[in-house]
Design a protein around this motif. Sequence first.
Motif, mmCIF file in Angstrom:
data_model
loop_
_atom_site.group_PDB
_atom_site.id
_atom_site.type_symbol
_atom_site.label_atom_id
_atom_site.label_comp_id
_atom_site.label_asym_id
_atom_site.label_seq_id
_atom_site.Cartn_x
_atom_site.Cartn_y
_atom_site.Cartn_z
ATOM 1 N N VAL A 1 -59.161 -35.276 56.039
ATOM 2 C CA VAL A 1 -58.623 -34.420 54.984
ATOM 3 C C VAL A 1 -59.759 -34.247 53.977
ATOM 4 N N PRO A 2 -60.082 -33.007 53.584
ATOM 5 C CA PRO A 2 -61.168 -32.820 52.612
ATOM 6 C C PRO A 2 -60.906 -33.592 51.320
ATOM 7 N N VAL A 3 -61.891 -34.386 50.905
ATOM 8 C CA VAL A 3 -61.768 -35.237 49.719
ATOM 9 C C VAL A 3 -62.951 -34.986 48.796
ATOM 10 N N CYS A 4 -62.662 -34.926 47.498
ATOM 11 C CA CYS A 4 -63.705 -34.795 46.484
ATOM 12 C C CYS A 4 -63.545 -35.949 45.499
ATOM 13 N N LEU A 5 -64.653 -36.602 45.164
ATOM 14 C CA LEU A 5 -64.628 -37.744 44.253
ATOM 15 C C LEU A 5 -65.349 -37.376 42.965
ATOM 16 N N LEU A 6 -64.638 -37.435 41.835
ATOM 17 C CA LEU A 6 -65.186 -37.079 40.527
ATOM 18 C C LEU A 6 -65.102 -38.292 39.608
ATOM 19 N N GLY A 7 -66.254 -38.878 39.279
ATOM 20 C CA GLY A 7 -66.298 -40.049 38.415
ATOM 21 C C GLY A 7 -66.672 -39.678 36.995
ATOM 22 N N VAL A 8 -66.056 -40.328 36.021
ATOM 23 C CA VAL A 8 -66.326 -40.093 34.604
ATOM 24 C C VAL A 8 -66.706 -41.428 33.973
ATOM 25 N N THR A 9 -67.867 -41.491 33.305
ATOM 26 C CA THR A 9 -68.327 -42.764 32.768
ATOM 27 C C THR A 9 -69.245 -42.585 31.565
ATOM 28 N N SER A 10 -69.271 -43.603 30.704
ATOM 29 C CA SER A 10 -70.208 -43.644 29.588
ATOM 30 C C SER A 10 -71.415 -44.522 29.909
ATOM 31 N N ARG A 11 -71.394 -45.142 31.070
ATOM 32 C CA ARG A 11 -72.466 -46.061 31.463
ATOM 33 C C ARG A 11 -73.775 -45.290 31.611
ATOM 34 N N VAL A 12 -74.826 -45.794 30.987
ATOM 35 C CA VAL A 12 -76.110 -45.100 30.984
ATOM 36 C C VAL A 12 -76.682 -44.965 32.385
ATOM 37 N N SER A 13 -76.691 -46.055 33.140
ATOM 38 C CA SER A 13 -77.309 -46.047 34.473
ATOM 39 C C SER A 13 -76.317 -46.567 35.504
ATOM 40 N N VAL A 14 -75.233 -45.833 35.690
ATOM 41 C CA VAL A 14 -74.171 -46.282 36.577
ATOM 42 C C VAL A 14 -74.657 -46.400 38.015
#
Length: 438
Positions: A173-186
């Motif tokens: 199943v087509p999947v898209c992963l969108l991450g949101v972070t304040s970490r400088v060097s995740v």
Amino acid sequence: MLPDLVKLPIKQLAMHQISNENNRKLMHRTSEHQNLLDMLTRFSRDGQCNSVIVSGPPGSGKSALVQSVLQEAGKQRDFAGSVIVVQLHGLEHFDDRSTLQAIARTLRVESDLEGRIFSGTNEQLHFIISLLQSGNTETLRVLFVLEEFDLFAQRKGQSLLYTLLDVAQSRVVPVCLLGVTSRVSVGELLEKRVKSRFSHRHIRLRCDWTLDEYVAVALSLLHLSERAPTGVGAAEKNDFKRRVGQWNSNIDSLLRHDENCRSVLVRHLQIYGGRPKPLINLLSVAVALLPDGESLLTAEDFKSAQQSMLTELALPQLCDLSIVELCLLVAANHIDNGHRPVSFESVYTEYVRFCQSKMPHLQYERDLIRRAFDSLLESGLMAPASDSAGCGDLGGVALGKREEFVCLVPPEILVQGVNQYPNRPEDVRQWAARCCKR
């Protein structure tokens, strides 16, 4: 606008304007907004499996950007009819078990999991996704939005991230992963097997606005529409237009030409960078300080709001710091009086110089000082400088000479905090006092 709102005092209309998410225009985020929207459009239309990180300092508008893009994408027929959005938060869904439960709940397959025993995260998530195959898999897509992405990356084994990316690559199943972070060097947190499956797309929100851009954002938040709603009489319409026109004229004059008001914005820009949230807070407090009636904003309202924000937000945190963390803030303020970005190296050098001359017992190992510096970043008392905030991939920049930061605690607030600090050493108090005399 409802007819009854015409009768509200200007103060209430202004507060509604500032607090209303729909009125918070994402100014100067045009390219980032379009890049993310284009990616989601391709995902909904063609099923392109992607992964992307949206990062930036706290308060830079990351979540607002993502929600704005999701809202706009939701108006597209392809997206609305085929994409299921699964929104997860690292603080709320703190382990793989609670995360998988939230995924099953959003995909409405909870009943199919009852009574089943799985060997691990990989097997359970693959089973959940396989349940979606019973529908029309030619058009079905799943978008995973992971707020506080760095908290997911810090989990032992990173099984969830690995499995999500593995599912995306399998294209069941087509999947898209969108991450949101304040970490400088995740990117440094990701294991090799996870990083190798990542698309390495990185949308970094910068906060390097000019003063004119900052003023433009403030004007957009305070400026009221003079168009009266239908269904009101001519007299009420004219009175509403007069009151709003007077408010807007005052706001334009104040923010564009009043030097005292602009100096407040300059200082806010220096302290917080171009982060929208602190500006929204400043305007909200300034308007809230107005007396009831038809009062207009003045430069004094802005000054009072800024002082109130700095005192109420920073002082309680300062008293909870360790003595090493407090000294690091003082060291950062001593470097050009806190008005320019600093590196860890420069702060460390200033701190060591003070310890050698006044308090040698505070001269701990470098690694301990670095951890204290990291703690200041996590608490929001220091933040990455806007001119070093951008990076094109997930590699990040190690904390060191090349990366710069800004101290978000101005000298006079820092001095107040040091004076209230329990059992403070006298040498630290005198050192902090010199911040305001430079």
